[in-house]
Design a protein around this motif. Sequence first.
Motif, short mmCIF file in Angstrom:
data_model
loop_
_atom_site.label_atom_id
_atom_site.label_comp_id
_atom_site.label_asym_id
_atom_site.label_seq_id
_atom_site.Cartn_x
_atom_site.Cartn_y
_atom_site.Cartn_z
N ILE B 4 0.85 -1.21 0.00
CA ILE B 4 0.00 0.00 0.00
C ILE B 4 0.89 1.25 0.00
O ILE B 4 0.70 2.17 -0.80
CB ILE B 4 -0.96 0.00 1.23
CG1 ILE B 4 -1.92 -1.19 1.14
CG2 ILE B 4 -1.74 1.30 1.30
CD1 ILE B 4 -2.90 -1.31 2.30
N PHE B 7 2.50 1.98 -3.37
CA PHE B 7 1.62 2.69 -4.32
C PHE B 7 1.64 4.19 -4.00
O PHE B 7 1.70 5.02 -4.90
CB PHE B 7 0.19 2.16 -4.26
CG PHE B 7 -0.05 1.00 -5.18
CD1 PHE B 7 -0.04 1.18 -6.56
CD2 PHE B 7 -0.29 -0.27 -4.69
CE1 PHE B 7 -0.26 0.10 -7.42
CE2 PHE B 7 -0.50 -1.35 -5.53
CZ PHE B 7 -0.49 -1.16 -6.90
N GLY B 8 1.59 4.53 -2.71
CA GLY B 8 1.59 5.93 -2.29
C GLY B 8 2.86 6.65 -2.68
O GLY B 8 2.83 7.75 -3.23
N ALA B 10 5.09 5.67 -5.03
CA ALA B 10 5.19 5.71 -6.50
C ALA B 10 4.33 6.86 -7.02
O ALA B 10 4.76 7.62 -7.91
CB ALA B 10 4.74 4.38 -7.09
N ALA B 11 3.12 7.00 -6.47
CA ALA B 11 2.19 8.05 -6.89
C ALA B 11 2.80 9.43 -6.64
O ALA B 11 2.81 10.29 -7.53
CB ALA B 11 0.88 7.91 -6.13
#
Lengths: 96, 96
Positions: B4, B7-8, B10-11
């Motif tokens: 999780i 993803f944060g 990378a975003a």
Amino acid sequence: MTHIELFGFAAAILTSLSFFPQALLILRTGETAGISLVMYSMLTTGKVCWLTYGLLVTSWPLICANVVTLSLASLILTMTARGRLSKRSQTHPATA
Amino acid sequence: MTHIELFGFAAAILTSLSFFPQALLILRTGETAGISLVMYSMLTTGKVCWLTYGLLVTSWPLICANVVTLSLASLILTMTARGRLSKRSQTHPATA
């Protein structure tokens, strides 16, 4: 609402909706010459990651904001890519 | 790091650095025709709000990410505004 929250909401609204005038300008003029395909590829991928993160942590503000920006960013990306392809086919037409 | 958080991060990295290739493209080609001044005015104002919010809640990830994007967005805004002004002065030259 505190003045701190006000800054947060103003920031979220302004940055999410800022891609709207860009999409509108391309739809109106068809002009994509100065727009970076790399920028919108990175931005669209980043927005997919933000949306996935928002879904995984069940954050509705993140989900809503990123659905809006992802739609606008991918629209700009598609129109810019189409513009580049059409320009390329005009420069190097197929010789059948 | 969980998937999780991955993803944060990378975003955050992708969306913050996505403005870098756009700034580079303008610096390299000087082409700003298709770029929306309204978009970058809204985005720069929004990033100032995010930075203020980050400072008020003392969030270092927000502060760092928005210092990077604010610098790039304001650079793109300045170069686009300069491009429009120079184009306008070519279309309507001073008759002094």
